[in-house]
Design a protein around this motif. Structure first.
Motif, PDB file in Angstrom:
ATOM      1  N   LEU A 189       0.824  -1.204   0.000  1.00 42.59           N
ATOM      2  CA  LEU A 189       0.000   0.000   0.000  1.00 42.59           C
ATOM      3  C   LEU A 189       0.862   1.259   0.000  1.00 42.59           C
ATOM      4  CD1 LEU A 189      -2.861  -1.003   2.477  1.00 42.59           C
ATOM      5  CD2 LEU A 189      -2.780  -1.208  -0.021  1.00 42.59           C
ATOM      6  N   GLY A 190       2.142   1.089   0.149  1.00 44.61           N
ATOM      7  CA  GLY A 190       3.150   2.141   0.062  1.00 44.61           C
ATOM      8  C   GLY A 190       4.460   1.448  -0.242  1.00 44.61           C
ATOM      9  N   ALA A 191       5.576   2.113  -0.041  1.00 46.05           N
ATOM     10  CA  ALA A 191       6.862   1.437  -0.201  1.00 46.05           C
ATOM     11  C   ALA A 191       6.930   0.265   0.771  1.00 46.05           C
ATOM     12  CB  ALA A 191       8.000   2.410   0.044  1.00 46.05           C
ATOM     13  N   PHE A 192       7.325  -0.914   0.280  1.00 42.08           N
ATOM     14  CA  PHE A 192       7.293  -2.129   1.093  1.00 42.08           C
ATOM     15  C   PHE A 192       8.553  -2.934   0.830  1.00 42.08           C
ATOM     16  CE2 PHE A 192       5.971  -6.301   2.557  1.00 42.08           C
ATOM     17  CZ  PHE A 192       5.111  -6.029   3.625  1.00 42.08           C
ATOM     18  N   GLU A 193       9.231  -3.339   1.904  1.00 41.30           N
ATOM     19  CA  GLU A 193      10.496  -4.072   1.799  1.00 41.30           C
ATOM     20  C   GLU A 193      10.316  -5.481   2.332  1.00 41.30           C
ATOM     21  OE1 GLU A 193      12.988  -2.414   0.347  1.00 41.30           O
ATOM     22  OE2 GLU A 193      11.773  -0.597   0.271  1.00 41.30           O
ATOM     23  N   ALA A 194      10.917  -6.454   1.631  1.00 41.06           N
ATOM     24  CA  ALA A 194      10.732  -7.848   2.038  1.00 41.06           C
ATOM     25  C   ALA A 194      11.896  -8.708   1.585  1.00 41.06           C
ATOM     26  CB  ALA A 194       9.431  -8.400   1.448  1.00 41.06           C
ATOM     27  N   LEU A 195      12.029  -9.842   2.231  1.00 36.13           N
ATOM     28  CA  LEU A 195      12.889 -10.937   1.791  1.00 36.13           C
ATOM     29  C   LEU A 195      11.970 -12.091   1.421  1.00 36.13           C
ATOM     30  CD1 LEU A 195      15.448 -10.870   4.757  1.00 36.13           C
ATOM     31  CD2 LEU A 195      15.889 -10.036   2.440  1.00 36.13           C
ATOM     32  N   ALA A 196      12.222 -12.731   0.280  1.00 40.48           N
ATOM     33  CA  ALA A 196      11.341 -13.836  -0.120  1.00 40.48           C
ATOM     34  C   ALA A 196      12.041 -14.747  -1.127  1.00 40.48           C
ATOM     35  CB  ALA A 196      10.049 -13.301  -0.734  1.00 40.48           C
ATOM     36  N   GLY A 197      12.012 -16.027  -0.859  1.00 42.25           N
ATOM     37  CA  GLY A 197      12.505 -17.019  -1.804  1.00 42.25           C
ATOM     38  C   GLY A 197      14.024 -17.025  -1.926  1.00 42.25           C
ATOM     39  N   PHE A 198      14.597 -18.200  -2.130  1.00 42.32           N
ATOM     40  CA  PHE A 198      16.042 -18.307  -2.313  1.00 42.32           C
ATOM     41  C   PHE A 198      16.432 -17.741  -3.672  1.00 42.32           C
ATOM     42  CE2 PHE A 198      15.168 -21.400   0.979  1.00 42.32           C
ATOM     43  CZ  PHE A 198      16.215 -21.195   1.862  1.00 42.32           C
ATOM     44  N   ARG A 199      17.357 -16.780  -3.655  1.00 38.86           N
ATOM     45  CA  ARG A 199      17.777 -16.145  -4.908  1.00 38.86           C
ATOM     46  C   ARG A 199      18.630 -17.104  -5.728  1.00 38.86           C
ATOM     47  NH1 ARG A 199      21.455 -13.289  -1.643  1.00 38.86           N
ATOM     48  NH2 ARG A 199      20.264 -11.355  -1.689  1.00 38.86           N
ATOM     49  N   PRO A 200      18.807 -16.826  -7.023  1.00 41.78           N
ATOM     50  CA  PRO A 200      19.695 -17.652  -7.837  1.00 41.78           C
ATOM     51  C   PRO A 200      21.066 -17.796  -7.184  1.00 41.78           C
ATOM     52  CG  PRO A 200      18.432 -16.201  -9.246  1.00 41.78           C
ATOM     53  CD  PRO A 200      18.111 -15.811  -7.831  1.00 41.78           C
ATOM     54  N   VAL A 201      21.607 -19.009  -7.229  1.00 44.85           N
ATOM     55  CA  VAL A 201      22.819 -19.334  -6.469  1.00 44.85           C
ATOM     56  C   VAL A 201      23.982 -18.437  -6.841  1.00 44.85           C
ATOM     57  CG1 VAL A 201      24.507 -21.143  -6.004  1.00 44.85           C
ATOM     58  CG2 VAL A 201      22.073 -21.710  -6.122  1.00 44.85           C
ATOM     59  N   GLU A 202      24.150 -18.145  -8.131  1.00 46.38           N
ATOM     60  CA  GLU A 202      25.297 -17.335  -8.539  1.00 46.38           C
ATOM     61  C   GLU A 202      25.259 -15.948  -7.909  1.00 46.38           C
ATOM     62  OE1 GLU A 202      22.161 -17.098 -11.826  1.00 46.38           O
ATOM     63  OE2 GLU A 202      23.079 -18.647 -10.539  1.00 46.38           O
ATOM     64  N   GLN A 203      24.052 -15.426  -7.681  1.00 45.90           N
ATOM     65  CA  GLN A 203      23.935 -14.112  -7.050  1.00 45.90           C
ATOM     66  C   GLN A 203      24.321 -14.176  -5.572  1.00 45.90           C
ATOM     67  OE1 GLN A 203      20.092 -12.355  -7.768  1.00 45.90           O
ATOM     68  NE2 GLN A 203      20.141 -12.832  -9.953  1.00 45.90           N
ATOM     69  N   SER A 204      23.955 -15.260  -4.892  1.00 46.09           N
ATOM     70  CA  SER A 204      24.344 -15.404  -3.495  1.00 46.09           C
ATOM     71  C   SER A 204      25.851 -15.593  -3.366  1.00 46.09           C
ATOM     72  CB  SER A 204      23.606 -16.593  -2.859  1.00 46.09           C
ATOM     73  OG  SER A 204      22.228 -16.301  -2.708  1.00 46.09           O
ATOM     74  N   ILE A 205      26.432 -16.338  -4.273  1.00 41.27           N
ATOM     75  CA  ILE A 205      27.892 -16.501  -4.259  1.00 41.27           C
ATOM     76  C   ILE A 205      28.567 -15.148  -4.437  1.00 41.27           C
ATOM     77  CG2 ILE A 205      29.860 -17.464  -5.524  1.00 41.27           C
ATOM     78  CD1 ILE A 205      28.103 -19.931  -6.114  1.00 41.27           C
ATOM     79  N   ALA A 206      28.075 -14.351  -5.369  1.00 39.77           N
ATOM     80  CA  ALA A 206      28.652 -13.031  -5.619  1.00 39.77           C
ATOM     81  C   ALA A 206      28.531 -12.136  -4.392  1.00 39.77           C
ATOM     82  CB  ALA A 206      27.983 -12.377  -6.828  1.00 39.77           C
ATOM     83  N   LEU A 207      27.390 -12.183  -3.715  1.00 38.36           N
ATOM     84  CA  LEU A 207      27.202 -11.380  -2.507  1.00 38.36           C
ATOM     85  C   LEU A 207      28.184 -11.799  -1.420  1.00 38.36           C
ATOM     86  CD1 LEU A 207      25.786  -9.535  -0.444  1.00 38.36           C
ATOM     87  CD2 LEU A 207      24.057 -11.331  -0.151  1.00 38.36           C
TER      88      LEU A 207
END
Length: 406
Positions: free
Chosen positions: A137-155
């Motif tokens: 209903l406005g700006a909304f921040e969340a964590l959801a679902g396992f991201r693609p593995v290569e992106q997690s490795i990069a992080l």
């Protein structure tokens, strides 16, 4: 058709102002208000405005008239969905919900074990699954679902933390759902002494990353710091780095099927779910965490396409959020431009009940038994035998509608 007085739920992560301001009550409130329940859940049903009757009682006294024949045939004498306004000033726990079969088995198992339904160690408080949709209903921040593995490795590689090297190597050697399961399981079962060293090191790495001026993973680094401040040395701080970090614009949504690990971080949203209270937690909470049961429920399949946007229907003013959930359907009715100043018929997709919530403007809602006015923050219950509805407004107005799924 009746105005609904929602049931306010106070949790520590809620807001002292958001729900009160939305519903036109004085703020700040004495306690943080986290959710406004607009349904017939036995735990806290909404009430009909001006009457000493809950929506649960009304449905129980006239299930056919309130729910309709089709809904009763599919779901029995219970409203199959629960609508809420959710306001998060602080992050919610890291959590997931079971599938229908897992909920049925888990509820029966814990009954056999004699665990009280309201007990603090209870995982399954009912026998239903809990798919859910949250719409910002406005700006909304969340964590959801396992991201693609290569992106997690990069992080993980972007953070200058030597202690992360063996975990990066684990994921690099198995860059798939099984690797994510292995890493998540390793982190969530680390001895507290190891967490006391690793989590602060990761937070120091996040500070170093942000001070370097790097931007690719700045939201993830800031989120790690925010979570680490509230939950020092919690395994959930590490697990959160494996999830998609999402920033929703108003009107955008996330659909969360069974097994999706998630945590809402901040913002106000309209949430609709199957009428269940089953939650398996994985951290970032003082509440009960059952690691073996959580691992049994989680879906580790990497995903990135999680944000959904409503699709315009043929009538031109209703936009539908497409989800596979049979218990609920969610749409938004936008009265603007050519639709102002005269009656418009809201599409009648079936003979079931509806919950309407006005989030902007004001509109007259006309049903078989009468007319009422919905202003910002007001909600209405439209029984099955009172639809379909017509709407009239002379100002731009937005109404969210929750109904039974088709």
């Amino acid at each position: 058709m009746d105005l609904l007085q929602g049931a306010v739920r106070t949790y520590a992560w809620g807001s002292h102002t958001a729900i009160a301001d939305f519903t036109g009550r004085p703020s700040p409130t004495a306690h943080p208000e986290a959710e406004l329940w607009l349904g017939a859940h036995p735990g806290d049903p909404a009430h009909l405005d001006g009457e000493n009757r809950s929506l649960l009682d009304v449905i129980e006294s006239d299930p056919d008239g309130q729910l309709g024949t089709t809904t009763r045939e599919r779901f029995g004498d219970t409203l199959p969905f629960l609508a809420k306004v959710l306001a998060a000033d602080e992050p919610l726990s890291l959590q997931a919900h079971p599938s229908a079969q897992q909920a049925l088995e888990g509820f029966a198992r814990e009954n056999r074990m004699g665990i009280p339904v309201s007990g603090p160690t209870r995982n399954y408080r009912d026998a239903s699954h809990k798919p859910e949709l949250i719409v910002a209903l406005g700006a909304f921040e969340a964590l959801a679902g396992f991201r693609p593995v290569e992106q997690s490795i990069a992080l993980l590689r972007a953070l200058p933390v030597e202690g992360l090297d063996p975990f990066v190597n684990l994921l690099t050697g198995q860059p798939d759902a099984d690797g994510l399961r292995a890493l998540f399981t390793t982190w969530i079962t680390l001895p507290q002494a190891d967490l006391d060293e690793l989590v602060p090191a990761v937070l120091d790495g996040a500070v170093t990353y942000l001070r370097s001026g790097a931007t690719e993973f700045a939201p993830e680094a800031r989120t790690a710091l925010e979570l680490g401040e509230r939950y020092p040395a919690d395994a959930g701080v590490l697990a959160a780095m494996l999830l998609n970090r999402l920033s929703l614009a108003p009107g955008e949504g996330i659909y969360l099927p069974a097994g999706n690990l998630h945590a809402y971080l901040h913002g106000v949203g309209f949430e609709v779910m199957a009428n269940s209270d089953n939650v398996l937690r994985g951290g970032l909470t003082p509440k009960h965490v059952d690691v073996p049961e959580l691992l049994r429920v989680l879906d580790f399949t990497p995903t990135s396409d999680l944000v959904i946007r409503p699709e315009v229907t043929d009538d031109g003013f209703e936009m539908v959020y497409a989800t596979p959930a049979p218990e609920f359907a969610v749409s938004v009715l936008n009265l603007d431009g050519q639709f102002l100043g005269h009656e418009v018929d809201a599409p009648a997709r079936h003979d079931g009940p509806q919950v309407l919530l006005c989030t902007e403007g004001s509109a007259e809602v006309r049903a078989k038994t009468g007319v009422l006015t919905l202003k910002r923050g007001a909600a209405a219950w439209v029984s099955a035998d009172d639809g379909p509805i017509r709407l009239v407004s002379d100002q731009p107005t937005t109404l969210f509608r929750a109904t039974v799924g088709i």
